[in-house]
Design a protein around this motif. Structure first.
Motif, short mmCIF file in Angstrom:
data_model
loop_
_atom_site.label_atom_id
_atom_site.label_comp_id
_atom_site.label_asym_id
_atom_site.label_seq_id
_atom_site.Cartn_x
_atom_site.Cartn_y
_atom_site.Cartn_z
N GLU A 17 0.80 -1.22 0.00
CA GLU A 17 0.00 0.00 0.00
C GLU A 17 0.84 1.28 0.00
OE1 GLU A 17 -2.44 -0.48 3.45
OE2 GLU A 17 -0.92 0.29 4.84
N ARG A 18 2.10 1.20 0.37
CA ARG A 18 2.95 2.40 0.38
C ARG A 18 3.80 2.54 -0.88
NH1 ARG A 18 5.17 3.06 6.65
NH2 ARG A 18 3.13 2.80 7.65
N LEU A 19 3.74 1.56 -1.77
CA LEU A 19 4.52 1.65 -3.01
C LEU A 19 3.93 2.69 -3.97
CD1 LEU A 19 5.41 -1.99 -4.15
CD2 LEU A 19 6.92 -0.29 -3.11
N GLN A 20 4.82 3.33 -4.72
CA GLN A 20 4.41 4.27 -5.76
C GLN A 20 4.92 3.74 -7.09
OE1 GLN A 20 2.45 7.01 -5.33
NE2 GLN A 20 2.27 6.42 -3.16
N LEU A 21 4.02 3.17 -7.89
CA LEU A 21 4.40 2.60 -9.19
C LEU A 21 3.60 3.27 -10.30
CD1 LEU A 21 4.61 -1.20 -8.24
CD2 LEU A 21 6.47 0.46 -8.40
N ASN A 22 3.68 4.58 -10.33
CA ASN A 22 2.94 5.34 -11.33
C ASN A 22 3.43 4.99 -12.74
OD1 ASN A 22 1.61 6.70 -9.25
ND2 ASN A 22 3.23 8.24 -9.11
N GLY A 23 2.48 4.85 -13.65
CA GLY A 23 2.82 4.55 -15.03
C GLY A 23 2.73 3.08 -15.37
N PHE A 24 2.45 2.25 -14.38
CA PHE A 24 2.32 0.81 -14.61
C PHE A 24 0.92 0.34 -14.23
CE2 PHE A 24 6.84 1.45 -13.69
CZ PHE A 24 7.43 0.80 -14.77
N GLU A 25 0.44 -0.66 -14.94
CA GLU A 25 -0.78 -1.34 -14.51
C GLU A 25 -0.36 -2.37 -13.47
OE1 GLU A 25 -4.35 -4.31 -16.05
OE2 GLU A 25 -2.83 -3.60 -17.47
N VAL A 26 -0.88 -2.23 -12.27
CA VAL A 26 -0.47 -3.08 -11.16
C VAL A 26 -1.61 -4.03 -10.79
CG1 VAL A 26 0.26 -3.14 -8.74
CG2 VAL A 26 1.12 -1.35 -10.27
N VAL A 27 -1.27 -5.32 -10.69
CA VAL A 27 -2.23 -6.34 -10.27
C VAL A 27 -1.67 -7.04 -9.03
CG1 VAL A 27 -3.41 -8.49 -10.89
CG2 VAL A 27 -3.05 -6.70 -12.63
N ASN A 28 -2.44 -7.04 -7.97
CA ASN A 28 -2.05 -7.73 -6.74
C ASN A 28 -2.56 -9.17 -6.77
OD1 ASN A 28 -0.79 -5.62 -4.90
ND2 ASN A 28 -2.70 -4.61 -5.47
N LEU A 29 -1.65 -10.12 -6.69
CA LEU A 29 -2.05 -11.52 -6.65
C LEU A 29 -2.26 -11.94 -5.19
CD1 LEU A 29 0.38 -13.10 -9.29
CD2 LEU A 29 -2.00 -12.40 -9.59
N GLU A 30 -3.34 -12.67 -4.95
CA GLU A 30 -3.66 -13.15 -3.61
C GLU A 30 -3.28 -14.62 -3.48
OE1 GLU A 30 -4.55 -11.28 -1.23
OE2 GLU A 30 -5.33 -9.46 -2.18
N TRP A 31 -2.91 -15.00 -2.26
CA TRP A 31 -2.54 -16.39 -2.03
C TRP A 31 -3.76 -17.31 -2.05
CZ3 TRP A 31 2.18 -16.99 -2.94
CH2 TRP A 31 3.19 -16.19 -2.42
N PRO A 32 -3.63 -18.47 -2.69
CA PRO A 32 -4.65 -19.51 -2.51
C PRO A 32 -4.45 -20.16 -1.15
CG PRO A 32 -2.84 -20.37 -3.82
CD PRO A 32 -2.52 -18.92 -3.57
N SER A 33 -5.33 -21.02 -0.76
CA SER A 33 -5.13 -21.77 0.48
C SER A 33 -4.01 -22.78 0.29
CB SER A 33 -6.42 -22.50 0.89
OG SER A 33 -7.41 -21.56 1.22
#
Length: 212
Positions: A17-33
């Motif tokens: 949440e504190r990262l600044q990655l302006n100019g990129f499409e960012v996708v957060n991957l979530e862990w499976p079980s």
């Protein structure tokens, strides 16, 4: 360019949440079980469908996320893999981790051991209150079972088979994955959770890495 972010074990997208990655499409991957017999390879295999592998992309992983990113890369063929506070294999483990793997110490991770050991973690690796509370909240949400099974998967890992472009960003004050191996960028004073505690510096290095 799409950047896929993989959090550390016991963490979720809030780690970034504190990262600044302006100019990129960012996708957060979530862990499976994670199951008790899971490996990093089959965890990556289950996550591969979440990546648009036919489009140009890069994978960025923190800690366990970096290890899984290297396995995921074999499925999705990214332009680059970036590791933050992570390992490429058991050859980089310190002695106490090797011993813990041999003894199967991950099996003692339970709700009560998480609670009992947290003050010690806070003492050994000091961080500001909001960061500590966030890490605890994420760990509790992930659950002791998830942490136990995830740690077991790490302990069974034979190491990275990814031979494509790899860039490493690591802190010199990391006590979880101590810096005893070559990396591309060293963050002075960087702890294992420097993605939160030194977000501006890590963001700058990450943007430079992704654009180069």
């Amino acid at each position: 360019m799409t950047i896929y972010l993989l959090p550390g074990m016991g963490c979720d997208a809030r780690l970034f949440e504190r990262l600044q990655l302006n100019g990129f499409e960012v996708v957060n991957l979530e862990w499976p079980s994670f199951g008790p017999r899971d490996t990093l390879e089959n965890i990556a295999g289950r996550m591969a469908a979440e990546v648009r592998s036919t489009e140009p992309h890069m994978l960025v992983g923190v800690s366990m996320g970096g290890m899984v990113a290297q396995e995921l890369a074999l499925f999705t063929k990214p332009l680059k893999v970036v590791l933050i506070s992570s390992w490429t294999g058991p050859q980089e483990w310190p002695a106490h981790v090797r011993l813990g793997a041999r003894l199967g110490m991950h099996r003692i991770i339970r709700d009560w051991t998480m609670r009992a050991s947290w003050p010690l973690k806070r003492l050994m690796d000091p961080r500001e209150g909001p960061v500590d509370r966030l890490l605890w909240d994420m760990a509790v949400k992930q659950s002791a079972r998830q942490l136990r099974n995830g740690t077991g998967a790490i302990m069974r890992w034979k190491g990275s088979r990814w031979t494509g472009p790899l860039v490493r960003i690591h802190g010199d004050k990391d006590i979880v994955t101590p810096l005893r191996f070559p990396v591309d960028h060293v963050v002075k004073g960087g702890q294992h959770v420097m993605i939160l505690t030194k977000a501006a510096e890590v963001s700058a290095l990450l943007v430079h890495t992704l654009r180069s």
